[in-house]
Design an enzyme around this catalytic site. Structure first.
Site, PDB file in Angstrom:
ATOM      1  N   HIS A  17       0.840  -1.211   0.000  1.00 51.67           N
ATOM      2  CA  HIS A  17       0.000   0.000   0.000  1.00 51.67           C
ATOM      3  C   HIS A  17       0.874   1.260   0.000  1.00 51.67           C
ATOM      4  O   HIS A  17       0.611   2.205  -0.740  1.00 51.67           O
ATOM      5  CB  HIS A  17      -0.895   0.037   1.248  1.00 51.67           C
ATOM      6  CG  HIS A  17      -1.953  -1.024   1.311  1.00 51.67           C
ATOM      7  ND1 HIS A  17      -2.165  -1.804   2.424  1.00 51.67           N
ATOM      8  CD2 HIS A  17      -2.860  -1.428   0.384  1.00 51.67           C
ATOM      9  CE1 HIS A  17      -3.177  -2.631   2.191  1.00 51.67           C
ATOM     10  NE2 HIS A  17      -3.603  -2.439   0.964  1.00 51.67           N
ATOM     11  N   LYS A  41     -15.677  -7.526   5.160  1.00 52.81           N
ATOM     12  CA  LYS A  41     -14.418  -7.784   5.868  1.00 52.81           C
ATOM     13  C   LYS A  41     -14.537  -7.362   7.329  1.00 52.81           C
ATOM     14  O   LYS A  41     -14.801  -6.194   7.626  1.00 52.81           O
ATOM     15  CB  LYS A  41     -13.267  -6.997   5.227  1.00 52.81           C
ATOM     16  CG  LYS A  41     -12.836  -7.512   3.863  1.00 52.81           C
ATOM     17  CD  LYS A  41     -11.615  -6.728   3.382  1.00 52.81           C
ATOM     18  CE  LYS A  41     -11.188  -7.154   1.977  1.00 52.81           C
ATOM     19  NZ  LYS A  41     -10.140  -6.259   1.425  1.00 52.81           N
ATOM     20  N   ARG A  90      -2.602  -6.160  -8.024  1.00 52.96           N
ATOM     21  CA  ARG A  90      -1.539  -7.168  -7.887  1.00 52.96           C
ATOM     22  C   ARG A  90      -1.642  -8.260  -8.936  1.00 52.96           C
ATOM     23  O   ARG A  90      -0.645  -8.867  -9.301  1.00 52.96           O
ATOM     24  CB  ARG A  90      -1.618  -7.824  -6.501  1.00 52.96           C
ATOM     25  CG  ARG A  90      -1.195  -6.937  -5.361  1.00 52.96           C
ATOM     26  CD  ARG A  90      -1.585  -7.524  -4.032  1.00 52.96           C
ATOM     27  NE  ARG A  90      -3.033  -7.643  -3.957  1.00 52.96           N
ATOM     28  CZ  ARG A  90      -3.716  -7.935  -2.868  1.00 52.96           C
ATOM     29  NH1 ARG A  90      -3.070  -8.197  -1.737  1.00 52.96           N
ATOM     30  NH2 ARG A  90      -5.036  -8.015  -2.880  1.00 52.96           N
ATOM     31  N   SER A 127      -3.051  -7.593   3.465  1.00 50.72           N
ATOM     32  CA  SER A 127      -3.235  -7.330   4.899  1.00 50.72           C
ATOM     33  C   SER A 127      -3.609  -8.621   5.624  1.00 50.72           C
ATOM     34  O   SER A 127      -3.096  -8.903   6.713  1.00 50.72           O
ATOM     35  CB  SER A 127      -4.346  -6.293   5.111  1.00 50.72           C
ATOM     36  OG  SER A 127      -4.028  -5.094   4.461  1.00 50.72           O
TER      37      SER A 127
HETATM   38  O1  PNS Z   1      -9.392  -2.844   0.968  1.00 53.74           O
HETATM   39  P1  PNS Z   1     -10.445  -3.019  -0.086  1.00 53.74           P
HETATM   40  O2  PNS Z   1     -11.241  -4.277   0.086  1.00 53.74           O
HETATM   41  O3  PNS Z   1      -9.874  -2.897  -1.470  1.00 53.74           O
HETATM   42  O4  PNS Z   1     -11.443  -1.788   0.110  1.00 53.74           O
HETATM   43  C1  PNS Z   1     -12.694  -1.779  -0.521  1.00 53.74           C
HETATM   44  C2  PNS Z   1     -13.384  -0.459  -0.230  1.00 53.74           C
HETATM   45  C3  PNS Z   1     -13.416  -0.205   1.283  1.00 53.74           C
HETATM   46  C4  PNS Z   1     -12.648   0.667  -0.917  1.00 53.74           C
HETATM   47  C5  PNS Z   1     -14.826  -0.567  -0.793  1.00 53.74           C
HETATM   48  O5  PNS Z   1     -15.509  -1.645  -0.190  1.00 53.74           O
HETATM   49  C6  PNS Z   1     -15.633   0.713  -0.598  1.00 53.74           C
HETATM   50  O6  PNS Z   1     -15.484   1.639  -1.367  1.00 53.74           O
HETATM   51  N1  PNS Z   1     -16.470   0.738   0.460  1.00 53.74           N
HETATM   52  C7  PNS Z   1     -17.278   1.903   0.771  1.00 53.74           C
HETATM   53  C8  PNS Z   1     -18.733   1.640   0.440  1.00 53.74           C
HETATM   54  C9  PNS Z   1     -18.994   1.777  -1.051  1.00 53.74           C
HETATM   55  O7  PNS Z   1     -18.847   2.843  -1.633  1.00 53.74           O
HETATM   56  N2  PNS Z   1     -19.415   0.663  -1.699  1.00 53.74           N
HETATM   57  C10 PNS Z   1     -19.811   0.640  -3.094  1.00 53.74           C
HETATM   58  C11 PNS Z   1     -18.692   0.719  -4.090  1.00 53.74           C
HETATM   59  S1  PNS Z   1     -17.534  -0.558  -3.973  1.00 53.74           S
END
Ligand code: PNS
Length: 161
Positions: A17, A41, A90, A127
């Site tokens: 990251h 998660k 990745r 992670s």
């Molecule tokens: O670490 P990750 O799994 O790549 O993160 C994913 C994350 C947190 C960026 C994604 O789940 C997110 O944007 N969550 C906020 C809620 C949202 O906007 N959801 C709809 C679009 S994915």
């Protein structure tokens, strides 16, 4: 000025990251690393802990700030007038995971997602894998920033005491 958001759960942030944050900060004028939440998660660190760990691990990047948001990502970008997200890729598995998120975000507000290919030396780091190795006392010194290593040691010491 080109201001971008690097969103993720960052539970905790890894060296992979940090490399993406550095490369985004070298390409764009300002980077906000946004600790956000993936409802699928379960977290080990609180939002405040994740933010503090990223801040400590990125103190050398002068055009980067860290924020947190518990809502739709696009609501944050709209609120702050930001039109670009940056994420790392990745592998093809990441591509399959990221593609629908990038597409729904673009459909919702027009926000675009730029992908940076992960440096191969960080290609296998996640992670969850780091937490698993650290939980069992394995060596994560080349995978995680020093503040994160110390925080994981403390977290797992608390959990086992
Ligand atoms: O670490 P990750 O799994 O790549 O993160 C994913 C994350 C947190 C960026 C994604 O789940 C997110 O944007 N969550 C906020 C809620 C949202 O906007 N959801 C709809 C679009 S994915």
């Amino acid at each position: 000025m080109r201001h971008v958001v690097c969103p993720g759960s960052f539970d905790p942030c890894t060296n992979g990251h940090i490399d993406i944050f550095q490369r985004a900060a070298a390409t764009f004028d300002k980077v906000t690393v946004l600790v956000s939440f993936n409802s699928k998660k379960a977290g080990l660190f609180t939002a405040a802990e994740r933010v503090a760990l990223i801040e400590e691990s990125t103190s050398h990047i002068t055009n980067l700030i860290v924020d947190t948001w518990d809502g739709l990502l696009v609501d944050y970008t709209t609120k702050h007038g930001i039109d670009t997200l940056v994420k790392g890729l990745r592998s093809g598995i990441d591509y399959e995971y990221e593609l629908p998120m990038a597409q729904i975000n673009r459909r919702l507000t027009g926000v675009d997602t730029f992908f940076l290919l992960t440096d191969p030396k960080y290609g296998y780091i996640s992670s969850s894998l780091c937490k698993e190795v650290a939980r069992h006392g394995g060596d994560v010194s080349s995978l995680l920033p020093p503040p994160v290593i110390r925080a994981l040691e403390a977290k797992f010491a608390d959990l086992t005491s």
